[in-house]
Design an enzyme around this catalytic site. Structure first.
Site, PDB file in Angstrom:
ATOM      1  N   TYR A 294     -91.856 -23.366 -14.037  1.00  0.00           N
ATOM      2  CA  TYR A 294     -90.597 -23.081 -14.022  1.00  0.00           C
ATOM      3  C   TYR A 294     -89.913 -23.090 -12.523  1.00  0.00           C
ATOM      4  CZ  TYR A 294     -91.751 -20.649 -18.442  1.00  0.00           C
ATOM      5  OH  TYR A 294     -91.924 -20.601 -19.694  1.00  0.00           O
ATOM      6  N   GLU A 323     -83.649 -14.769  -9.218  1.00  0.00           N
ATOM      7  CA  GLU A 323     -85.035 -14.142  -9.241  1.00  0.00           C
ATOM      8  C   GLU A 323     -84.960 -12.799  -8.484  1.00  0.00           C
ATOM      9  OE1 GLU A 323     -86.644 -15.276 -11.430  1.00  0.00           O
ATOM     10  OE2 GLU A 323     -86.048 -17.445 -11.031  1.00  0.00           O
ATOM     11  N   GLU A 345     -82.351 -11.963 -18.694  1.00  0.00           N
ATOM     12  CA  GLU A 345     -81.641 -13.226 -18.334  1.00  0.00           C
ATOM     13  C   GLU A 345     -80.269 -13.391 -18.252  1.00  0.00           C
ATOM     14  OE1 GLU A 345     -83.682 -14.756 -16.860  1.00  0.00           O
ATOM     15  OE2 GLU A 345     -85.690 -14.516 -17.660  1.00  0.00           O
ATOM     16  N   TYR A 408     -78.889 -17.070 -21.214  1.00  0.00           N
ATOM     17  CA  TYR A 408     -78.482 -16.932 -19.744  1.00  0.00           C
ATOM     18  C   TYR A 408     -77.018 -17.081 -19.419  1.00  0.00           C
ATOM     19  CZ  TYR A 408     -83.386 -17.873 -18.313  1.00  0.00           C
ATOM     20  OH  TYR A 408     -84.687 -18.041 -18.067  1.00  0.00           O
ATOM     21  N   ARG A 580     -92.270 -29.192 -13.622  1.00  0.00           N
ATOM     22  CA  ARG A 580     -91.237 -27.955 -13.962  1.00  0.00           C
ATOM     23  C   ARG A 580     -90.625 -28.367 -15.362  1.00  0.00           C
ATOM     24  NH1 ARG A 580     -85.996 -26.367 -10.292  1.00  0.00           N
ATOM     25  NH2 ARG A 580     -85.044 -24.782 -11.801  1.00  0.00           N
TER      26      ARG A 580
HETATM   27  N1  BES Z   1     -87.868 -15.331 -16.115  1.00  0.00           N
HETATM   28  C1  BES Z   1     -87.493 -16.520 -15.860  1.00  0.00           C
HETATM   29  C2  BES Z   1     -88.588 -17.605 -16.248  1.00  0.00           C
HETATM   30  C3  BES Z   1     -89.030 -17.522 -17.490  1.00  0.00           C
HETATM   31  C4  BES Z   1     -88.242 -17.435 -18.684  1.00  0.00           C
HETATM   32  C5  BES Z   1     -90.576 -17.734 -17.870  1.00  0.00           C
HETATM   33  C6  BES Z   1     -88.697 -17.258 -19.909  1.00  0.00           C
HETATM   34  C7  BES Z   1     -90.878 -17.523 -19.214  1.00  0.00           C
HETATM   35  C8  BES Z   1     -90.207 -17.326 -20.306  1.00  0.00           C
HETATM   36  C9  BES Z   1     -86.787 -16.661 -14.462  1.00  0.00           C
HETATM   37  O1  BES Z   1     -86.291 -15.796 -13.996  1.00  0.00           O
HETATM   38  C10 BES Z   1     -86.005 -17.905 -14.720  1.00  0.00           C
HETATM   39  O2  BES Z   1     -84.762 -17.816 -15.402  1.00  0.00           O
HETATM   40  N2  BES Z   1     -85.931 -19.152 -14.096  1.00  0.00           N
HETATM   41  C11 BES Z   1     -84.897 -19.898 -13.918  1.00  0.00           C
HETATM   42  C12 BES Z   1     -84.140 -20.141 -12.985  1.00  0.00           C
HETATM   43  C13 BES Z   1     -82.757 -20.507 -13.033  1.00  0.00           C
HETATM   44  C14 BES Z   1     -81.891 -20.024 -13.989  1.00  0.00           C
HETATM   45  C15 BES Z   1     -82.022 -20.007 -11.742  1.00  0.00           C
HETATM   46  C16 BES Z   1     -85.824 -21.158 -14.044  1.00  0.00           C
HETATM   47  O3  BES Z   1     -87.004 -21.350 -14.149  1.00  0.00           O
HETATM   48  O4  BES Z   1     -85.095 -22.438 -14.213  1.00  0.00           O
HETATM   49 ZN    ZN Z   2     -84.402 -15.340 -14.851  1.00  0.00          ZN
END
Ligand code: BES
Ligand code: ZN
Length: 630
Positions: A294, A323, A345, A408, A580
């Site tokens: 991620y 985050e 999110e 999101y 990623r």
């Molecule tokens: N909590 C998420 C990562 C996640 C989401 C893990 C769903 C497992 C299942 C994290 O906060 C996130 O949203 N990461 C994004 C960041 C971006 C939106 C700025 C990413 O990894 O791209």
């Molecule tokens: Zn997130």
């Protein structure tokens, strides 16, 4: 509404530990579990209203040779007198024994496994409320064990975990549901060259063991959702950033990481000014090797980050704001079920944008918001305005089908629209009280809607105007959406149109653009281009030399979509270096869409790179290369 409260006051004193200052002294030791129907998590086997985990104490050894963690989990249970069974989640654990506090064996049974959910571990506990499980976990899906070659240093192995959404049950026997909050503590041993960090506060210097290993201890004294228990181990060093923040990474990366993260304290202060005190004590981060699946993961007191956000100019630090914002939306107030993932999110993405506005100004914030809006529009055009998965509240697991556009971006635009309608002051006061009144508790879509009706909306006319129910429960995009300022990208969109019309390029303008503007430009170029045109683009804008991975990704994706041979080696290199999922999966998808040419490349590259990806990324790319699951 009835909560299940613990009758007893559980003492979690950590014997002999000098627990460091840990932020909010007001956090409850026992968090309520909701019993409302919309809070029932179908992705856990646990029955928390009968018997629930309240604390987990791990004592684990990391074995890099066999990629195994092994040891014990001591679990405190809350259950009424007479309840004699507790059900935990177990996905592939090797269980050696289950005993009570006196060491007496307890009967247990691992039920039938369900794909993606694991199996119920039912323990007949009798009157026991403290249970010790001796177990090991090999090749757990949550854990990625990196060889030395997969690290920057090249000399030591590395390990990190990724719990969200339902992966922690592959290495921790507990009730793995976001609505069942638990405090936890841990003692983790590792080869002495490695340093271990966790999503809890370190409890002092590591203990040197006599077999060439060291043991590290941690504690999280606030109840958290169990997907937030996380661990990393490697040859890592720490650099302080501010009075309560710092960054870990391999030594090779620490300077660049600290520089990119220099605005962290300013972000924490901005966040606090917006929505109340940061309640977790420290805010540290770890920049992981590029295999991390991620961009970031909001593990409490220790955000996990991809190194691909380091662009050298802080242009991708929206990730940090994001985050960090989860310290309120997600970690403090948590979706009770994954189908309400927008509560984590979407609220976070809104909050992220407010932090960016505060720290970097309105223009950057508006540009990033406009990128997010374009993502909603594009996704809705792809899947249809009435696709059921486009409601914020979904029945499913909030899976990846629709990507990030709904939870999101639509989630963020929902709050942005309300803010616009009621005004910033009223909106901010409402959101602050939402975080305060639900701190350390789970929540559902219906609960936030009820809360808005009770604490925000002032008249029936206003309620009608806001269309709250439609936003949350109906597919598509309500027509009161507060659109981004069309001026945000006026210049860039004109430039993309000029290129589309007569292949005109202005490299001086490109030089002056922000990363959001460049991303917008690349995304808006004609999707079909001649090789010579791609070569011209690359030469004028030096795309393949970009140190910004978001821009590099967009360029490689465009190049592959046009079967541009000259960019194949770099694409291959990118896919070998970066794990990623956000980059890797679309690149493989684009290649697979290119007939025999791209499919041959995709299969050849994936055969080489698959084993270097986390199970999350593997799972995603497997589906792309093998849609039928054959
Ligand atoms: N909590 C998420 C990562 C996640 C989401 C893990 C769903 C497992 C299942 C994290 O906060 C996130 O949203 N990461 C994004 C960041 C971006 C939106 C700025 C990413 O990894 O791209
Ligand atoms: Zn997130």
């Amino acid at each position: 509404m009835r909560f299940l409260f613990a009758a007893l006051s559980v003492s979690l004193a950590l014997a002999g530990c000098n627990v460091p200052e840990s932020g909010d002294p007001g956090a409850p030791k026992v968090a309520p579990v909701l019993d409302r129907p919309d809070a029932i998590d179908t992705q856990t086997f646990a029955k928390p209203l009968e018997a629930r985990v309240n604390h987990v104490d791990l004592d684990l050894d990391l074995d890099f040779e066999t990629k195994t963690v092994s040891g014990t989990a001591m679990i405190d249970i809350i259950a009424d007198k007479g309840v004699d069974t507790v059900i935990l989640d177990d996905d592939g654990l090797e269980i050696e024994s289950v005993t009570d506090a006196e060491g007496k064996p307890l009967e247990y049974e691992v039920g039938e496994a369900v794909e993606g959910k694991g199996a119920p571990l039912s323990i007949t506990m009798g009157d026991a409320r403290e249970i010790t499980i001796a177990y090991s976990a090999s090749d757990a899906d949550a854990l990625q064990w990196l060889s030395p070659e997969q690290t920057a240093g090249g000399d030591h192995p590395y390990l990190f975990s990724q719990g969200q959404a339902t992966l922690n049950r592959t290495w921790i026997p507990t009730q793995d549901s976001p609505g069942i909050r638990q405090t936890w503590s841990a003692r983790i041993s590792a080869p002495e060259e490695l340093t271990v960090v966790m999503s809890g506060l370190s409890q002092g210097d590591p203990e040197q063991l006599d077999d060439g290993r060291r043991a590290f201890t941690f504690a999280m004294d606030k109840p958290v959702a169990p997907y937030l228990i996380a661990l990393a181990a490697g040859d890592i060093v720490f650099e302080e950033l501010g009075p309560r923040s710092g960054v870990w990474s391999e030594p090779e990366m620490i300077e660049a990481a600290a520089k990119e993260l220099e605005d962290t304290e300013a972000m924490i202060e901005a966040a606090e000014e917006l929505y109340g005190p940061y309640r977790w004590g420290r805010y540290d981060m770890i920049v992981l090797p590029p295999a991390f699946p991620y961009g970031g993961m909001e593990n409490p007191v220790m955000t996990f980050l991809t190194p691909t956000f380091i662009a050298g100019d802080k242009s991708l630090t929206g990730l940090i704001a994001h985050e960090l914002a989860h310290s309120w939306s997600g970690n403090l107030v948590t979706n009770a079920v994954w189908g309400d993932g927008w509560l984590n999110e979407g609220v976070t993405s809104y909050f992220e944008n407010r932090i960016i506005e505060q720290v970097y100004g309105k223009e950057r914030a508006e540009q990033e918001a406009a990128l997010s809006y374009a993502n909603i529009v594009k996704t809705l055009a792809d899947v249809g305005m009435d696709a059921p998965g486009t409601a914020l509240h979904t029945k499913s697991d909030g899976g990846e089908l629709i990507g990030s556009a709904i939870a999101y971006d639509k989630g963020a635009y929902f709050l942005r629209t309300i803010e616009h309608e009621v005004g910033r002051d009223r909106f901010d006061a409402w959101l602050t009280q939402w975080f305060d009144n639900h701190a350390f508790q789970p929540a559902t879509s219906q609960m936030i809607l009820d809360d808005m009706m009770e604490n925000l909306v002032e008249s029936p006319e206003e309620a009608e105007k806001l269309k709250l129910r439609e936003w949350i429960f109906e597919p598509g995009l309500p027509d009161n959406v507060y659109k981004p300022d069309p001026k945000a990208f006026a210049e860039v969109d004109a430039a993309a149109a000029a290129f589309a019309n007569d292949r005109k390029l202005d490299d001086k303008a490109w030089e002056s653009w922000t990363s959001a503007e460049r991303q917008r430009f690349l995304a808006n170029l004609p999707r079909t281009l001649e090789n010579a045109e791609l070569a011209g683009l690359d030469e004028a804008l030096r795309l393949s030399a970009s140190t910004n991975n978001e821009e590099l990704f967009l360029w490689l994706d465009l190049a592959m979509a046009n079967r541009y041979e000259a960019a194949v080696p770099q694409t291959e290199q990118f896919l070998s270096r970066v794990g990623r999922a956000k980059f890797v999966r679309p690149l493989f998808t684009t290649l697979m869409d290119q007939g025999a040419w791209g499919q041959a490349i995709a299969r050849r590259v994936y055969a080489k790179t698959r084993s270097s990806y986390h199970s999350v990324t593997q799972g995603g790319v497997d589906k792309v290369l093998n849609p039928a699951g054959a």
